[in-house]
Design an enzyme around this catalytic site. Structure first.
Site, PDB file in Angstrom:
ATOM      1  N   GLU A  91      20.410  72.511  26.037  1.00 44.27           N
ATOM      2  CA  GLU A  91      19.128  73.165  26.296  1.00 44.27           C
ATOM      3  C   GLU A  91      19.073  73.778  27.692  1.00 44.27           C
ATOM      4  O   GLU A  91      19.638  73.226  28.638  1.00 44.27           O
ATOM      5  CB  GLU A  91      18.001  72.124  26.184  1.00 44.27           C
ATOM      6  N   ASP A 115      12.810  63.476  21.081  1.00 41.80           N
ATOM      7  CA  ASP A 115      12.697  64.658  21.960  1.00 41.80           C
ATOM      8  C   ASP A 115      13.458  65.851  21.406  1.00 41.80           C
ATOM      9  O   ASP A 115      13.897  66.720  22.157  1.00 41.80           O
ATOM     10  CB  ASP A 115      13.189  64.304  23.368  1.00 41.80           C
TER      11      ASP A 115
END
Ligand code: NAD
Length: 347
Positions: free
Chosen positions: A63, A234
């Site tokens: 990410e 998450d």
């Protein structure tokens, strides 16, 4: 922090970051990070915000997490690979950068594996300070991996926790965490089940890693009045809580467009009600309103927390020498003569 040349970028290595943390003190730094995160959450509307850019694969995710307050730009590169520990690798590693918006030049490059553990824990402590039941002294710590000691120490330093009850499906992880927390001033207890860890706990932290819709907490395990600090859910397809817990809780989030995709609330309808933490911190929305309420921090980790953490590190570096000057930017004497610089290098 004074690099000798504008084109040299200060770089904080893992070794330097560890030295910095020890020089400041773990508890002090967790509190300092929480102050910076709180200050930035209180000026939330100033920031450029976007859900992080995620590249998913079968085993994990990579990410990029950018943000800017108009003067400083920051981003973090971070991965999440739950299977990594089987091969002796970390589940989460990271590095990040701050840049001057005026010139676009980087002003800091830093390791962020240590710093992510510190900032995630500092955020948990900060949120618990707002939402946990008054006078909370005991936390259940479910998942005793890399983040767990940081989470425990932040709850001690920022939210006043005195006792941590630890549980992990892998007893070696619990043994390691108990050993590492010896001498911290926390009363640390290894437990034989999640239920035992939750006995009498006012704060329940879940911090497990499994790329699955896991049920670390089922609905019947959670009584009224607790604060749940849900860290491990998450990522799309990666959650820790039974949906029934969410419907009984007031859910607090960092940035809804990101949390609705990545957090526990990915299991709920798209309009499931949530409260944004920055609004609680600025007094625009209520936090805990009753002793029987279940408050739930559906943590996924947001770019502003990393921005705050890098800003904190930047401010602490001055005079420490705990960085290397990195030759990261080409800097010809005549800015338009980049090719001439290349030619001279051959000579
Ligand atoms: P880790 O792999 O080091 O530790 C995870 C631990 O969970 C392991 O010890 C494992 O045995 C344990 N576990 C797995 N399933 C369990 C179960 N059912 N019951 C009890 N324990 C169980 O990972 P880590 O670096 O400590 O990270 C933990 C989680 O936190 C990961 O999912 C990571 O993605 C997440 N994380 C979130 C944030 C955030 O900002 N929200 C930041 C960093 C990490």
């Amino acid at each position: 922090m004074q690099p000798s040349d504008k084109a040299l970028v200060p770089f904080v290595s893992v070794d330097h970051m560890m030295q910095l943390i020890h020089r400041i003190g773990v508890h002090e730094m967790l509190k300092g990070l929480a102050d910076y995160i709180e200050a930035d959450f209180k000026r939330w509307e100033l920031f450029d915000k976007t859900p992080r850019v995620a590249s998913h694969s079968a085993e994990g995710v990579i990410e990029l997490m950018p943000t800017s307050d108009g003067e400083v730009y920051g981003f973090k590169y971070v991965n999440g690979h739950p299977k990594n520990t089987r091969d002796g690798l970390q589940t989460v590693t990271a590095f990040g950068l701050l840049a001057d918006v005026g010139t676009g030049y980087p002003v800091l490059l830093s390791e962020m594996t240590m710093l992510t553990a510190m900032r995630t824990a500092a955020t948990s402590g900060l949120v618990a300070k707002y939402l946990a039941p008054k006078g909370a002294k005991t936390m259940a710590m479910i998942g005793n991996g890399a983040q767990s000691e940081f989470q425990s120490l932040a709850m001690q330093a920022i939210a006043g926790i005195e006792r941590v009850q630890m549980w992990d499906i892998d007893p070696a992880a619990t043994e390691k965490a108990v050993r590492n927390l010896t001498g911290s001033g926390l009363q640390v207890v290894a437990c034989a089940s999640a239920e035992e860890a939750m006995e009498g706990a006012e704060i329940i932290t879940t911090c497990t890693a499994d790329k699955a819709y896991a049920t670390i907490l089922s609905d019947n395990m959670v009584g009224p009045g607790v604060h749940i600090n849900a860290i491990g859910g998450d990522c799309p397809g990666k959650t820790e809580l039974a949906p029934g817990i969410l419907t009984r809780s007031d859910v607090f989030v960092e940035y809804p467009p990101q949390t609705r995709v990545e957090g526990e609330i990915q299991q709920m309808d798209p309009d499931f009600p949530v409260t944004e933490l920055w609004q609680v911190m600025t007094g625009q929305a209520p936090g805990r309103t009753s002793a029987s309420q279940i408050t739930l921090f559906d943590s996924v980790g947001f770019a502003i927390e990393d921005f705050s953490a890098l800003r904190y590190v930047c401010d602490q570096l001055e005079g420490t020498g705990l960085y290397h000057d990195l030759d990261l930017l080409a800097d010809p004497d005549d800015p338009r003569d980049l090719f001439g610089m290349l030619q001279r290098a051959k000579a």
